[in-house]
Structures are given as structure tokens and as C-alpha cells.
Design a protein around this motif. Structure first.
Motif, PDB file in Angstrom:
ATOM      1  N   ILE A 162       1.322  -0.844 -11.937  1.00  0.00           N
ATOM      2  CA  ILE A 162      -0.090  -1.232 -11.872  1.00  0.00           C
ATOM      3  C   ILE A 162      -0.508  -1.961 -13.144  1.00  0.00           C
ATOM      4  O   ILE A 162      -1.159  -3.017 -13.095  1.00  0.00           O
ATOM      5  CB  ILE A 162      -0.969   0.015 -11.648  1.00  0.00           C
ATOM      6  CG1 ILE A 162      -0.694   0.609 -10.261  1.00  0.00           C
ATOM      7  CG2 ILE A 162      -2.456  -0.325 -11.789  1.00  0.00           C
ATOM      8  CD1 ILE A 162      -1.332   1.968 -10.026  1.00  0.00           C
ATOM      9  N   ASP A 163      -0.119  -1.406 -14.301  1.00  0.00           N
ATOM     10  CA  ASP A 163      -0.490  -2.020 -15.584  1.00  0.00           C
ATOM     11  C   ASP A 163       0.099  -3.423 -15.722  1.00  0.00           C
ATOM     12  O   ASP A 163      -0.560  -4.343 -16.209  1.00  0.00           O
ATOM     13  CB  ASP A 163      -0.018  -1.142 -16.747  1.00  0.00           C
ATOM     14  CG  ASP A 163      -0.803   0.163 -16.843  1.00  0.00           C
ATOM     15  OD1 ASP A 163      -1.880   0.247 -16.226  1.00  0.00           O
ATOM     16  OD2 ASP A 163      -0.325   1.088 -17.528  1.00  0.00           O
ATOM     17  N   MET A 164       1.343  -3.588 -15.304  1.00  0.00           N
ATOM     18  CA  MET A 164       2.000  -4.886 -15.420  1.00  0.00           C
ATOM     19  C   MET A 164       1.314  -5.931 -14.544  1.00  0.00           C
ATOM     20  O   MET A 164       1.097  -7.070 -14.958  1.00  0.00           O
ATOM     21  CB  MET A 164       3.476  -4.756 -15.033  1.00  0.00           C
ATOM     22  CG  MET A 164       4.263  -6.036 -15.184  1.00  0.00           C
ATOM     23  SD  MET A 164       6.003  -5.814 -14.735  1.00  0.00           S
ATOM     24  CE  MET A 164       6.618  -7.481 -14.989  1.00  0.00           C
ATOM     25  N   THR A 165       0.954  -5.537 -13.323  1.00  0.00           N
ATOM     26  CA  THR A 165       0.282  -6.466 -12.411  1.00  0.00           C
ATOM     27  C   THR A 165      -1.080  -6.880 -12.950  1.00  0.00           C
ATOM     28  O   THR A 165      -1.454  -8.056 -12.909  1.00  0.00           O
ATOM     29  CB  THR A 165       0.111  -5.821 -11.022  1.00  0.00           C
ATOM     30  OG1 THR A 165       1.396  -5.401 -10.539  1.00  0.00           O
ATOM     31  CG2 THR A 165      -0.494  -6.805 -10.032  1.00  0.00           C
ATOM     32  N   GLU A 166      -1.829  -5.909 -13.464  1.00  0.00           N
ATOM     33  CA  GLU A 166      -3.155  -6.220 -14.010  1.00  0.00           C
ATOM     34  C   GLU A 166      -3.050  -7.105 -15.244  1.00  0.00           C
ATOM     35  O   GLU A 166      -3.888  -7.991 -15.458  1.00  0.00           O
ATOM     36  CB  GLU A 166      -3.889  -4.923 -14.336  1.00  0.00           C
ATOM     37  CG  GLU A 166      -4.295  -4.134 -13.088  1.00  0.00           C
ATOM     38  CD  GLU A 166      -4.998  -2.836 -13.421  1.00  0.00           C
ATOM     39  OE1 GLU A 166      -4.896  -2.390 -14.593  1.00  0.00           O
ATOM     40  OE2 GLU A 166      -5.636  -2.249 -12.514  1.00  0.00           O
ATOM     41  N   ALA A 167      -2.002  -6.904 -16.060  1.00  0.00           N
ATOM     42  CA  ALA A 167      -1.810  -7.736 -17.250  1.00  0.00           C
ATOM     43  C   ALA A 167      -1.509  -9.182 -16.868  1.00  0.00           C
ATOM     44  O   ALA A 167      -1.816 -10.113 -17.620  1.00  0.00           O
ATOM     45  CB  ALA A 167      -0.680  -7.174 -18.108  1.00  0.00           C
ATOM     46  N   GLN A 168      -0.930  -9.365 -15.679  1.00  0.00           N
ATOM     47  CA  GLN A 168      -0.623 -10.704 -15.184  1.00  0.00           C
ATOM     48  C   GLN A 168      -1.788 -11.317 -14.414  1.00  0.00           C
ATOM     49  O   GLN A 168      -1.669 -12.418 -13.896  1.00  0.00           O
ATOM     50  CB  GLN A 168       0.622 -10.652 -14.290  1.00  0.00           C
ATOM     51  CG  GLN A 168       1.892 -10.245 -15.027  1.00  0.00           C
ATOM     52  CD  GLN A 168       3.064 -10.018 -14.089  1.00  0.00           C
ATOM     53  OE1 GLN A 168       2.900  -9.896 -12.872  1.00  0.00           O
ATOM     54  NE2 GLN A 168       4.267  -9.966 -14.649  1.00  0.00           N
ATOM     55  N   ILE A 203      -3.881  -8.129  -8.574  1.00  0.00           N
ATOM     56  CA  ILE A 203      -4.550  -6.934  -8.045  1.00  0.00           C
ATOM     57  C   ILE A 203      -3.624  -5.746  -8.291  1.00  0.00           C
ATOM     58  O   ILE A 203      -2.561  -5.633  -7.669  1.00  0.00           O
ATOM     59  CB  ILE A 203      -4.847  -7.090  -6.541  1.00  0.00           C
ATOM     60  CG1 ILE A 203      -5.707  -8.328  -6.307  1.00  0.00           C
ATOM     61  CG2 ILE A 203      -5.541  -5.847  -6.002  1.00  0.00           C
ATOM     62  CD1 ILE A 203      -5.903  -8.657  -4.832  1.00  0.00           C
ATOM     63  N   GLY A 204      -4.009  -4.876  -9.197  1.00  0.00           N
ATOM     64  CA  GLY A 204      -3.127  -3.820  -9.678  1.00  0.00           C
ATOM     65  C   GLY A 204      -2.526  -2.942  -8.610  1.00  0.00           C
ATOM     66  O   GLY A 204      -1.334  -2.620  -8.656  1.00  0.00           O
ATOM     67  N   TRP A 205      -3.335  -2.558  -7.630  1.00  0.00           N
ATOM     68  CA  TRP A 205      -2.857  -1.586  -6.662  1.00  0.00           C
ATOM     69  C   TRP A 205      -1.987  -2.198  -5.558  1.00  0.00           C
ATOM     70  O   TRP A 205      -1.253  -1.470  -4.874  1.00  0.00           O
ATOM     71  CB  TRP A 205      -4.038  -0.864  -5.999  1.00  0.00           C
ATOM     72  CG  TRP A 205      -5.028  -1.778  -5.313  1.00  0.00           C
ATOM     73  CD1 TRP A 205      -6.174  -2.281  -5.836  1.00  0.00           C
ATOM     74  CD2 TRP A 205      -4.941  -2.298  -3.973  1.00  0.00           C
ATOM     75  NE1 TRP A 205      -6.818  -3.076  -4.924  1.00  0.00           N
ATOM     76  CE2 TRP A 205      -6.089  -3.104  -3.766  1.00  0.00           C
ATOM     77  CE3 TRP A 205      -4.026  -2.153  -2.940  1.00  0.00           C
ATOM     78  CZ2 TRP A 205      -6.323  -3.778  -2.567  1.00  0.00           C
ATOM     79  CZ3 TRP A 205      -4.255  -2.829  -1.744  1.00  0.00           C
ATOM     80  CH2 TRP A 205      -5.385  -3.619  -1.558  1.00  0.00           C
ATOM     81  N   ALA A 211       1.877  -1.980  -6.097  1.00  0.00           N
ATOM     82  CA  ALA A 211       2.196  -0.552  -6.108  1.00  0.00           C
ATOM     83  C   ALA A 211       2.192   0.008  -4.691  1.00  0.00           C
ATOM     84  O   ALA A 211       3.087   0.778  -4.312  1.00  0.00           O
ATOM     85  CB  ALA A 211       1.197   0.205  -6.980  1.00  0.00           C
ATOM     86  N   PRO A 248       7.023  -5.222 -10.575  1.00  0.00           N
ATOM     87  CA  PRO A 248       6.089  -4.171 -10.151  1.00  0.00           C
ATOM     88  C   PRO A 248       6.419  -3.625  -8.762  1.00  0.00           C
ATOM     89  O   PRO A 248       6.277  -2.420  -8.514  1.00  0.00           O
ATOM     90  CB  PRO A 248       4.730  -4.877 -10.152  1.00  0.00           C
ATOM     91  CG  PRO A 248       4.890  -5.986 -11.135  1.00  0.00           C
ATOM     92  CD  PRO A 248       6.300  -6.454 -10.980  1.00  0.00           C
TER      93      PRO A 248
END
Length: 261
Positions: free
Chosen positions: A57-63, A66-68, A71, A211
Motif C-alpha cells: 500500500i505504501d509503495m503504491t501511494e508513494a508512486q 490508489i493504495g488499496w 493490495a 505491490p
């Protein structure tokens, strides 16, 4: 070299546990077995959350994504992958009288072989999880450190030790020689470094999907927990012992991941 060491740590835990067949004459006491199965479930649940899903989730949001979403997709794909393997590969759980999987009733498949297949199925997602975590530590911005990958490998190894004993001792109780039971226990864990190495290669080639791979490994581990470990540690009397084991395993893996990661 470091990747070989990290990938070998869970396998070493399984092998050392399987070696207990040379030192313990009787089967593991039912209460202790439930505690150990619960402990393994707790470690795998914590590893799925702290070491795999949260970094995904953190990696997706940093990019900027959509974080979830990765995941969720990866988690469900991991569940589905293990479900397919569980349905197709003939195997026999240690406490189950009936084999599962396609062609499980074929006479050329011995009970020992199907037990070994069952444990190998169990170990596949563990190797994947360590491999994908290590691959993440090599990618800048993934949010996973080498220490975090090491913490995951140590947590898996700790829960693999009692699992190795739980594998080899019942096989010996079925009439198998101690040496052969040990070899079967060791072979059941060899899939972990192999699966981890393959996962590292895949993740290194396609880093944008890391992710998804992290969540995939989490889903595969959660399938094992829900399908196998929790039912077995809650079977029969003294089910609270399995719950205590799961709580201890979760707490230990959480501390390892936060303190080292």
C-alpha cells in the motif's frame, strides 16, 4: 550472496525442526502441537500484514496510485492461486483421513507422498513472501529495507522450526524410519528458497508490479492460515491453547518487523 543467506534462513528452520525426529521418541503432545500450529498461524498473519500488505500500500501511494487497489487485487489472486493448487495437486493433511486434489485416490500415490505434497503446498507462499520482500529491498522507493526482509525470513524460520518437527514426527509415527522422516521434512522446505529465488527474478524484471506481488504472497499465506493452520489448532479440546499460540506468534512477528524493518 546476501540473497542466498536470507532465502536459506526459513529452509534452515524447517530442517532443524525436522531433525527433532532424532531426539524426540514420541509424538508431540496434542496441547503443544496446537500451541505450535497457532504460533505459526500468528506469525504468518502478522507477516502478511506488516511485511507484505502495508509495504504494498505504501509503495503504491508513494508512486501516486490508489493504495488499496494493488493490495486488493494481489491478495485475491494469491488466495485464488493457492485454491487452484489445493484443488489440483493430490495431497493429504496429517490429521485428515481423506486425500484431497485431483486423482488423489490413485493407488500409485502413497500416503507419505501425499502428506509431503500437502506440506510443500504450505511452504510455497512462505518462500514467495521472503523472495518478494528481498526483491523490494533492492528497489529504491519500495519502502522495504534489507533488515525488513531479514526480519521476515527470521520470523518464517522461527515458525518453521516447530512445523518441521510436526512434519517429521508423525511420519515416523506412521512407521517411516527416522532418517527417511527427516529427509521428507527437509524436502518439504526446499521449495521455499526455490520459490523465493524465482520470485526475486520476477520482481526484479517487473518492478512496477511489486505491490501486486507483495499482496499476492500475503494472500497465499492467508489461504494457508485459514484453510489449514487455524482449523488444526482449534480441533478438539483446549482450543484456547491454539489461540494463545497465534497471539504470541503475531506479537513476535510484529516486533521483529517493526524493530528490524
Amino acid at each position: 550472496m546476501s540473497e542466498l543467506i536470507i532465502l536459506s534462513i526459513p529452509f534452515l528452520g524447517t530442517s532443524l525442526g525436522a531433525a527433532m525426529v532424532f531426539f524426540v521418541r514420541d509424538k508431540i503432545a496434542p496441547k503443544l502441537e496446537k500451541l505450535l500450529l497457532g504460533f505459526a498461524a500468528g506469525v504468518m498473519i502478522a507477516a502478511s500484514v506488516w511485511s507484505l500488505l502495508i509495504p504494498a500500500i505504501d509503495m503504491t501511494e508513494a508512486q501516486g496510485g490508489i493504495g488499496w487497489l494493488p493490495a486488493l487485487v494481489g491478495f485475491l489472486l494469491g488466495i485464488g492461486f493457492l485454491l487452484i493448487l489445493d484443488t489440483v495437486i493430490p495431497h493429504l493433511h496429517l490429521k485428515s483421513p481423506e486425500p484431497e486434489g485431483l486423482h488423489s485416490g490413485q493407488p500409485h500415490l502413497s500416503k507419505t507422498t501425499m502428506m509431503l505434497f500437502a506440506v510443500t503446498l504450505h511452504n510455497i507462499p512462505e518462500g514467495m513472501s521472503v523472495g518478494v520482500a528481498y526483491a523490494g529491498s533492492l528497489i529504491r522507493g519500495a519502502g522495504i529495507t534489507a533488515a525488513g526482509a531479514l526480519a521476515l525470513a527470521l520470523g518464517i524460520a522461527i515458525q518453521n522450526f516447530p512445523e518441521g518437527a510436526i512434519i517429521s514426527l508423525p511420519l515416523c509415527g506412521e512407521g517411516m524410519s527416522r532418517r527417511k522422516a527427516f529427509v521428507c521434512g527437509v524436502l518439504s522446505g526446499i521449495v521455499e528458497p526455490i520459490g523465493g529465488f524465482i520470485t526475486i527474478l520476477i520482481a526484479g524484471l517487473i518492478s512496477p508490479v511489486l505491490p501486486y506481488l507483495l499482496a499476492f504472497a500475503a494472500g497465499a499465506m492467508m489461504y494457508v492460515v485459514i484453510e489449514e493452520l487455524i482449523p488444526e489448532c482449534q480441533d478438539g479440546m483446549h482450543s484456547n491453547i491454539g489461540t494463545i499460540g497465534a497471539s504470541l506468534g503475531f506479537a513476535l512477528m510484529m516486533v521483529l518487523d517493526v524493530a528490524l524493518g
